[in-house]
Design an enzyme around this catalytic site. Structure first.
Site, PDB file in Angstrom:
ATOM      1  N   HIS A 256       0.827  -1.210   0.000  1.00 22.11           N
ATOM      2  CA  HIS A 256       0.000   0.000   0.000  1.00 22.11           C
ATOM      3  C   HIS A 256       0.862   1.260   0.000  1.00 22.11           C
ATOM      4  O   HIS A 256       0.478   2.276  -0.595  1.00 22.11           O
ATOM      5  CB  HIS A 256      -0.939   0.005   1.207  1.00 22.11           C
ATOM      6  CG  HIS A 256      -2.140  -0.861   1.016  1.00 22.11           C
ATOM      7  ND1 HIS A 256      -2.891  -1.333   2.059  1.00 22.11           N
ATOM      8  CD2 HIS A 256      -2.718  -1.348  -0.114  1.00 22.11           C
ATOM      9  CE1 HIS A 256      -3.890  -2.072   1.593  1.00 22.11           C
ATOM     10  NE2 HIS A 256      -3.801  -2.085   0.272  1.00 22.11           N
ATOM     11  N   HIS A 391      -5.146  -4.989 -11.280  1.00 28.71           N
ATOM     12  CA  HIS A 391      -3.811  -4.697 -10.776  1.00 28.71           C
ATOM     13  C   HIS A 391      -2.728  -5.053 -11.785  1.00 28.71           C
ATOM     14  O   HIS A 391      -1.803  -4.276 -12.017  1.00 28.71           O
ATOM     15  CB  HIS A 391      -3.558  -5.438  -9.455  1.00 28.71           C
ATOM     16  CG  HIS A 391      -4.118  -4.745  -8.266  1.00 28.71           C
ATOM     17  ND1 HIS A 391      -5.203  -5.228  -7.568  1.00 28.71           N
ATOM     18  CD2 HIS A 391      -3.743  -3.606  -7.638  1.00 28.71           C
ATOM     19  CE1 HIS A 391      -5.473  -4.410  -6.563  1.00 28.71           C
ATOM     20  NE2 HIS A 391      -4.611  -3.417  -6.583  1.00 28.71           N
TER      21      HIS A 391
END
Length: 418
Positions: A256, A391
């Site tokens: 993240h 992704h």
């Protein structure tokens, strides 16, 4: 014979750009099987098959809609019908016609109904924004609906951040604030800006980044806490009993930090490109978040890869490498290299792609392994199957684009390099 050397970064090499294009098209072809005849898209299993009894998932449907919108902007056949298929499900099957907002699963399934999560609404807005930029029928109405829900239910003006979740009827709010939902809301808001031209979405993106990056991450040595009480007290023991939770794991998540890193640069580009002043801390924090992520997560304890989570003492908590962390790392390294021209970022870019090529790409059954364990063997400890085009596909595009607020915005301007 001396080894041949070149000063050209890997991402600038024509053969590498052709490889990126080919890998992107391979990923797109694999994920077409996730289209459900009954509406929407579902997760695929490890072999690329739809599980028996699979039902539409809102996050996956939004991500597929978004990804095929990017493909459609490049003129890739079969993409536009899949965008329209996703729009239909997001406008009907997956939407709560009574209370507004979107369920995680179709309400007529055993898993359907339930909470209304900011994370889900953000992906609906992201998909709708890309479809608006593409010019698909119904996309503007869907985006207007999504933004109304976000503004009326989820955006907390006093906090400059998103509320996390509510009961299905919005009567009860969860006593929790999360970094993950705000991160993806920032991403969505940048695409909303490109779709609408309304700079309020840049302002809100900056406020999210100010809180989570310039304050919280900076105060914690750029190891970003994920979980908070409503008053923004850090909940350090949240999910200590569920360290491998797929959305809210215990500890800090280096992947993240990489995602926040490149979002800072996209926000900087959006602000600068629209004539606004971009604060210097955006670029500064982008580099610091990247450094913190590779410091805490890369090749730990004699293993290779980027660990999923680290505890508050810097010890590896979940050693598995999730594929999305490498995807975000590739984008962050590419954009940081574009922004700074520092050779170290070009080297990280190459290192990440080498790992993906040799460890994560599944050349037998297709796509990428969703995760691998500490020994780089395919695993399903955190995630099951292969649900995620979103992704893996984006890092096949970002190295071929200039730094921009959003990928659909850049593609619509014809900025993709062959």
């Amino acid at each position: 014979m001396a080894e041949a050397k070149t000063d050209m970064a890997m991402m600038d090499m024509p053969a590498h750009r052709r490889w990126l294009d080919g890998e992107g098209q391979r990923l797109l072809a694999f994920s077409k099987a996730s289209r459900l005849p009954s509406g929407g898209f579902c997760a695929l299993d490890r072999n690329g098959e739809r599980p028996e009894g699979a039902s539409a998932d809102t996050i996956i449907t939004a991500r597929m809609t978004y990804s095929y919108a990017l493909a459609a902007m490049q003129g890739l056949p079969g993409s536009v019908p899949l965008v329209d298929h996703g729009l239909a499900a997001l406008s009907g099957l997956l939407r709560d016609d009574v209370n507004g907002g979107w369920y995680e699963q179709a309400p007529n399934t055993p898993e359907g109904g339930g909470q209304k999560r900011a994370y889900v609404q953000a992906f609906v807005a992201l998909a709708a924004s890309a479809a608006v930029i593409l010019g698909r029928p119904g996309a503007k109405d869907l985006l207007a609906d999504a933004l109304q829900v976000i503004e009326q239910r989820f955006w907390a003006e006093a906090d400059g951040a998103m509320r996390e979740s509510f009961s299905a009827d919005f009567a009860e709010e969860e006593a929790y604030r999360g970094a993950n939902a705000n991160m993806h809301s920032l991403e969505a808001f940048l695409a909303v800006f490109d779709a609408t031209g309304d700079t309020i979405w840049l302002d809100r993106s900056l406020r999210i980044a100010e809180r989570f990056v310039n304050r919280i991450a900076r105060q914690n040595g750029f190891a970003l806490p994920e979980h908070f009480a409503p008053d923004w007290t850090v909940l350090k023991e949240f999910h200590a009993d569920r360290p491998d939770h797929p959305f809210r794991p215990y500890g800090t998540t280096p992947g993240h930090s990489l995602e926040w890193s490149h979002l800072c640069l996209k926000l900087e580009a959006g602000l600068s490109g629209s004539g606004h002043s971009a604060p210097a801390w955006l670029a500064e924090c982008s580099g610091a978040l990247f450094a913190g992520a590779v410091r805490d997560g890369w090749n730990r304890d004699g293993a290779s890869g980027l660990v999923y989570t680290v505890d508050w003492n810097g010890k590896v908590c979940v050693p598995n490498t999730a594929h999305w962390t490498l995807a975000e790392g590739i984008t962050a390294a590419a954009l940081l290299y574009r922004r700074t021209r520092e050779a170290d970022y070009a080297e990280w870019y190459r290192r990440f792609w080498d790992y993906v090529d040799l460890t994560l790409i599944d050349r037998r059954d297709g796509s990428w392994f969703n995760e691998v364990d500490a020994d780089n063997r395919p695993s399903e400890r955190i995630y099951e199957g292969k649900p995620d085009l979103y992704h893996a596909y984006q890092p096949t595009l970002t190295p071929r684009l200039p730094i921009a607020a959003s990928i659909p915005g850049a593609l619509s301007r014809g900025e993709l390099k062959d």
